[in-house]
Design a protein around this motif. Structure first.
Motif, PDB file in Angstrom:
ATOM      1  N   GLY A  38       6.267 -40.079  23.911  1.00  0.00           N
ATOM      2  CA  GLY A  38       6.800 -39.596  22.645  1.00  0.00           C
ATOM      3  C   GLY A  38       6.124 -38.324  22.167  1.00  0.00           C
ATOM      4  N   ASN A  39       6.930 -37.309  21.823  1.00  0.00           N
ATOM      5  CA  ASN A  39       6.439 -36.031  21.279  1.00  0.00           C
ATOM      6  C   ASN A  39       5.524 -35.269  22.231  1.00  0.00           C
ATOM      7  OD1 ASN A  39       7.685 -36.551  18.733  1.00  0.00           O
ATOM      8  ND2 ASN A  39       5.916 -37.747  18.082  1.00  0.00           N
ATOM      9  N   CYS A  40       5.531 -35.597  23.498  1.00  0.00           N
ATOM     10  CA  CYS A  40       4.513 -35.047  24.413  1.00  0.00           C
ATOM     11  C   CYS A  40       4.544 -33.525  24.494  1.00  0.00           C
ATOM     12  CB  CYS A  40       4.640 -35.675  25.797  1.00  0.00           C
ATOM     13  SG  CYS A  40       6.262 -35.499  26.570  1.00  0.00           S
ATOM     14  N   TYR A  41       5.732 -32.911  24.475  1.00  0.00           N
ATOM     15  CA  TYR A  41       5.840 -31.446  24.535  1.00  0.00           C
ATOM     16  C   TYR A  41       6.333 -30.850  23.218  1.00  0.00           C
ATOM     17  CZ  TYR A  41       5.600 -31.841  29.698  1.00  0.00           C
ATOM     18  OH  TYR A  41       5.219 -32.076  31.002  1.00  0.00           O
ATOM     19  N   LEU A  42       6.291 -31.586  22.156  1.00  0.00           N
ATOM     20  CA  LEU A  42       6.853 -31.127  20.887  1.00  0.00           C
ATOM     21  C   LEU A  42       6.226 -29.788  20.475  1.00  0.00           C
ATOM     22  CD1 LEU A  42       7.563 -33.302  17.763  1.00  0.00           C
ATOM     23  CD2 LEU A  42       6.562 -31.050  17.508  1.00  0.00           C
ATOM     24  N   GLY A  43       7.065 -28.765  20.335  1.00  0.00           N
ATOM     25  CA  GLY A  43       6.609 -27.460  19.874  1.00  0.00           C
ATOM     26  C   GLY A  43       5.579 -26.792  20.764  1.00  0.00           C
ATOM     27  N   MET A  44       5.488 -27.188  22.013  1.00  0.00           N
ATOM     28  CA  MET A  44       4.403 -26.706  22.877  1.00  0.00           C
ATOM     29  C   MET A  44       4.339 -25.182  22.951  1.00  0.00           C
ATOM     30  SD  MET A  44       3.591 -27.814  26.811  1.00  0.00           S
ATOM     31  CE  MET A  44       2.044 -27.375  27.613  1.00  0.00           C
ATOM     32  N   PHE A  45       5.504 -24.531  23.078  1.00  0.00           N
ATOM     33  CA  PHE A  45       5.553 -23.060  23.165  1.00  0.00           C
ATOM     34  C   PHE A  45       6.320 -22.457  21.982  1.00  0.00           C
ATOM     35  CE2 PHE A  45       5.404 -24.745  27.527  1.00  0.00           C
ATOM     36  CZ  PHE A  45       4.233 -24.169  27.968  1.00  0.00           C
ATOM     37  N   SER A  46       6.429 -23.173  20.900  1.00  0.00           N
ATOM     38  CA  SER A  46       7.232 -22.675  19.783  1.00  0.00           C
ATOM     39  C   SER A  46       6.702 -21.335  19.284  1.00  0.00           C
ATOM     40  CB  SER A  46       7.258 -23.697  18.636  1.00  0.00           C
ATOM     41  OG  SER A  46       5.973 -23.924  18.122  1.00  0.00           O
ATOM     42  N   GLU A  47       7.642 -20.413  19.080  1.00  0.00           N
ATOM     43  CA  GLU A  47       7.364 -19.061  18.576  1.00  0.00           C
ATOM     44  C   GLU A  47       6.476 -18.239  19.504  1.00  0.00           C
ATOM     45  OE1 GLU A  47       7.166 -18.746  14.188  1.00  0.00           O
ATOM     46  OE2 GLU A  47       7.039 -20.930  14.257  1.00  0.00           O
ATOM     47  N   CYS A  48       6.523 -18.556  20.785  1.00  0.00           N
ATOM     48  CA  CYS A  48       5.899 -17.692  21.799  1.00  0.00           C
ATOM     49  C   CYS A  48       6.924 -16.609  22.147  1.00  0.00           C
ATOM     50  CB  CYS A  48       5.509 -18.499  23.040  1.00  0.00           C
ATOM     51  SG  CYS A  48       4.098 -19.595  22.796  1.00  0.00           S
ATOM     52  N   SER A  49       6.987 -15.598  21.330  1.00  0.00           N
ATOM     53  CA  SER A  49       8.058 -14.615  21.437  1.00  0.00           C
ATOM     54  C   SER A  49       7.977 -13.781  22.711  1.00  0.00           C
ATOM     55  CB  SER A  49       8.045 -13.693  20.210  1.00  0.00           C
ATOM     56  OG  SER A  49       6.777 -13.089  20.057  1.00  0.00           O
ATOM     57  N   GLY A  50       6.810 -13.735  23.364  1.00  0.00           N
ATOM     58  CA  GLY A  50       6.674 -12.970  24.600  1.00  0.00           C
ATOM     59  C   GLY A  50       7.034 -13.749  25.847  1.00  0.00           C
ATOM     60  N   LEU A  51       7.258 -15.044  25.716  1.00  0.00           N
ATOM     61  CA  LEU A  51       7.556 -15.887  26.876  1.00  0.00           C
ATOM     62  C   LEU A  51       8.910 -15.512  27.455  1.00  0.00           C
ATOM     63  CD1 LEU A  51       6.146 -18.347  28.285  1.00  0.00           C
ATOM     64  CD2 LEU A  51       7.725 -19.798  27.011  1.00  0.00           C
TER      65      LEU A  51
END
Length: 438
Positions: free
Chosen positions: A291-304
């Motif tokens: 549960g939730n393991c990757y939640l938001g992991m890269f959120s707002e990484c605009s350079g990805l």
């Protein structure tokens, strides 16, 4: 004739100007102070009095103590140093516990919590040689000490819950720290330890392979000077173990391998949130999710620009929720092979990915509550239509093959804010058409 002072027997404060130290009494034995290392005066346990340096020197020692800043309860009171200059602290901090037998001292919970919190004039920290720690013993000990440029050696190998929480948070002058050798961790032991240390350019080695709940939570949050992470060899994860660990590290360009194949609840939640300099994500080989393991992991990484493969075929509740939220540089989504879904598993996964041009196939036929909720919301480069035309001629349906079984809110807001003629909530088992320009 100059008086010889044996600095090994006391904690020494040396100023560039004379200074005072004040605090509400928090020790449970005796503390003494001296201005010459020879004549000692008991620091009255019932007074809030301040003590003053002479010739820019002040020496302290203690006996019968196992706490310094928290006499009772859990409300530590820090030491306040007042001066027109700066002050360096040197010597073994355990001299405040028992200068006659520092190696035999034992810290109580919250022993040195908040001791130098927000002490901007402090330029050098004392030695912290204890190898066995106590619950929250160094909590916020140097938090906000932006005059510190070096952290003391921390040799402890037996940690305790929350022992280093916020210890150097906001120490903007720190540039690098020594290694942290512990391989057996404790709950939230390193949580927020270096958060907002904006001058930090090198992180310590973190050799532990078996983690504990929240052990690295927000450890380097907001460390904008970090460009690479330490290796993270952990294969046995724990609840919240990496949550927010590098969140806001906008200078980060290199990331560690994450070898674990079996995850735990919230283990990678917001781990790299707002790491805007990151262009490549680490490989994520895990096939057993939580549960939730990757939640938001890269959120707002605009350079990805490239997402990792996600090989799991059986998902967990909210496992990919907001995983790439706001990753405006992402142009292609990974394959999503899962056929066993869970509540909210893909909710908001690519929301705000304005550069994403293609929606991946979604093969699962048995859906779950909110599983695709707002999945592509505000993905303006995805163009979809209900009607086939010269422009919209690539078939797209959910599921990609077979007949899907509906549950509550599975597709709600899925294509809100996208760039085609159709926006909003699609119907299950209905064929739509993606733009050829996708």
């Amino acid at each position: 004739m100059a008086v010889h002072v044996n600095t090994n027997d006391y904690l020494t404060f040396t100023g560039t100007q004379d200074f005072t130290i004040s605090t509400t009494k928090g020790w449970n034995g005796t503390l003494e102070y001296s201005t010459d290392g020879t004549t000692w005066t008991v620091w009255n346990r019932d007074d809030d009095s301040e003590i003053s340096s002479k010739n820019k020197k002040l020496y302290l020692r203690g006996s019968g103590n196992n706490k310094i800043t928290c006499d009772s309860g859990i409300d530590p009171e820090g030491w306040h140093i007042t001066t027109n200059g700066t002050v360096a602290c040197s010597g073994d901090i355990r001299m405040l516990l028992d200068y006659n037998n520092p190696d035999g001292t034992k810290m109580d919970d919250h022993c040195f919590s908040k001791m130098f919190e927000k002490c901007a004039v402090l330029t050098t920290a004392p030695e912290l040689p204890a190898t066995t720690l106590a619950y929250y013993c160094y909590l916020d000990m140097f938090s906000g000490c932006n005059g510190l440029t070096e952290a003391p050696n921390l040799p402890a190998t037996t940690l305790a819950g929350g022992c280093y929480v916020g210890m150097f948070s906001g120490c903007s002058g720190l540039t690098e720290v020594l290694n942290l050798p512990a391989t057996t961790l404790a709950g939230y032991c390193y949580s927020d330890m270096f958060s907002e240390c904006t001058g930090l350019t090198r992180a310590p080695e973190l050799p532990a392979t078996t983690l504990a709940d929240g052990c690295y939570a927000c450890m380097f949050e907001g460390c904008t000077g970090l460009t690479r992470t330490p290796e993270l060899p952990g294969t046995t994860l724990a609840y919240n173990c990496y949550v927010g660990m590098f969140s806001g590290c906008s200078g980060l360009t290199e990331v560690p391998n994450l070898p674990a194949t079996t995850l735990t609840d919230s283990c990678y939640m917001e781990m790299f949130k707002e790491c805007t300099g990151l262009t490549r994500a680490p490989e994520l080989p895990a096939t057993t999710l939580a549960g939730n393991c990757y939640l938001g992991m890269f959120s707002e990484c605009s350079g990805l620009t490239e997402a990792p493969n996600l090989p799991a075929t059986t998902l967990a509740d909210w496992c990919y929720d907001c995983m790439f939220y706001g990753c405006s540089g992402l142009t292609e989504a990974p394959n999503l092979p899962a056929i066993t879904l869970a509540d909210g598993c893909y909710a908001f996964m690519f929301a705000g990915c304005s550069g994403l041009t293609e929606a991946p196939n979604l093969p699962a036929t048995t859906l779950a509550d909110c599983c695709y909720y707002s999945m592509f919301c505000d993905c303006r480069s995805i163009k979809i239509s209900e009607t086939k035309s010269d422009e919209y001629n690539i078939e797209y349906r959910i599921p990609s093959f077979g007949e899907g079984v509906r549950t509550d809110d599975i597709l709600y807001h899925m294509f809100d804010g996208t760039g085609g003629t159709f926006k909003g909530t699609p119907d299950i088992n209905k064929t739509y058409y993606l733009s050829a320009s996708n």
